[in-house]
Scaffold this active site. Structure first.
Site, PDB file in Angstrom:
ATOM      1  N   VAL A 106       0.796  -1.182   0.005  1.00 28.68           N
ATOM      2  CA  VAL A 106      -0.134  -0.109  -0.212  1.00 28.68           C
ATOM      3  C   VAL A 106       0.942   1.260  -0.033  1.00 28.68           C
ATOM      4  CG1 VAL A 106      -1.653   1.157   1.190  1.00 28.68           C
ATOM      5  CG2 VAL A 106      -1.761  -1.334   1.370  1.00 28.68           C
ATOM      6  N   CYS A 107       0.608   2.227  -0.858  1.00 31.77           N
ATOM      7  CA  CYS A 107       1.391   3.576  -0.856  1.00 31.77           C
ATOM      8  C   CYS A 107       2.898   3.264  -1.183  1.00 31.77           C
ATOM      9  CB  CYS A 107       0.888   4.095   0.300  1.00 31.77           C
ATOM     10  SG  CYS A 107       1.389   5.902   0.340  1.00 31.77           S
TER      11      CYS A 107
END
Length: 323
Positions: A106-107
């Site tokens: 994520v990210c």
């Protein structure tokens, strides 16, 4: 059905929403599916000690990452802690990833996967603000700055923060079906609408706001009148500039050419109509400035890899207002 183990890696400086967003999705799947053990989620840090997120939130993990045996899904969140990570953390991620059926970031968690060599030769994405850096530091990765999330084999990467929820919902849909994912989305009050290849930004958010008032008014006019004549000549008249001067000033101040800006606004307007109304394809094409259904179809296939009818089938809001 056996439980799918999900291990979420905690590290100092982690982005808390990168952790809690997907965690809430997987926990919600246990309730929504009627299978209390559909997912068994474990948070783990090196040494098993608490970590502090980049916002200051203190997180207490369930386990020591070194003692986690294996995971069906290994999830690596982002945050400031990805800038200069512990070598032992990277090595343990690499080791666990080798035994996982799915590896997810994520990210800026993509930087940890990259350091572990897990993205080499793969297509990947991350938060829009860090895509250029990811590509520069790891030239063997095909970094795509546009999508919300990207799947390449058993490795999936996602854009910034809330995109982790989109990716987790996509994984639940893959595992347990669309209805379960829809129930979770409704419970979390999010929309199960965003395909992975949807742009990280809407056209208006991605573009800059023009400095000069006449150009800002043109931006507003385009958004409110996608069916109007939005040629450079027509827009130049509205801004009281020559077409050549207008095109040059718009591109300089907004960051994209007038044509590309108009294309993006029209696509978003058509997407919203397909998602939220019962209007026919021909009517939507006309009201959003495409003129013909075929022109709209070409725009959808080129940008979203799905024709309008298929897009509506997948992402339409139900009449009762739910996703």
């Amino acid at each position: 059905m056996r439980a799918r183990s999900v291990v979420i890696v905690l590290h100092e400086g982690v982005q808390s929403l990168d952790v809690t967003g997907p965690l809430e999705v997987f926990a919600g799947a246990n309730a929504a599916s009627g299978q209390p053990d559909a997912y068994r989620v474990t948070t783990a840090s090196l040494g098993g000690g608490p970590v502090r997120s980049c916002s200051g939130l203190r997180l207490l993990p369930d386990a020591d990452l070194a003692e986690v045996a294996a995971a069906h899904t290994l999830l690596v969140p982002g945050g400031q802690g990805t800038e200069d990570p512990d070598d032992a953390l990277v090595a343990r991620i690499r080791e666990l990833a080798g035994r996982a059926e799915r590896v997810v970031s994520v990210c800026t968690g993509a930087f940890l996967l990259a350091r572990a060599g897990l993205l080499s030769g793969r297509r990947a994405t991350t938060h829009w603000a860090y895509c250029e850096e990811l590509a520069r530091r790891f030239p063997d990765i095909a970094v795509d700055p546009d999508p919300i999330h990207v799947r390449d084999g058993h490795v999936a990467t996602s854009a910034g923060v809330t995109a982790g929820i989109d990716l987790a919902l996509a994984l639940v849909e893959e595992d347990l079906g669309r209805e379960t994912a829809l129930l979770i989305a409704r419970h979390l009050v999010v929309f199960l609408r965003r395909p992975g290849n949807q742009a990280q930004f809407s056209t208006q958010l991605a573009a800059q706001v023009a400095a000069r008032q006449p150009l800002r008014e043109v931006q507003r006019w385009i958004a409110e009148h996608p069916d109007a004549d939005l040629s450079v000549e027509a827009l130049a008249r509205r801004s009281a500039l020559s077409p050549r001067h207008f095109a040059r000033a718009f591109a300089a101040e907004v960051g994209v050419t007038p044509g590309r800006y108009v294309d993006g606004v029209r696509l978003e307007a058509a997407r919203r109509r397909l998602e939220d109304t019962d209007d026919g394809i021909e009517e939507i094409a006309r009201s959003c400035g495409y003129g013909t259904p075929e022109a709209m179809r070409r725009a959808f296939v080129r940008t979203l890899a799905a024709p309008p009818a298929e897009y509506r089938r997948r992402f339409r809001t139900r009449p009762d207002g739910g996703p």
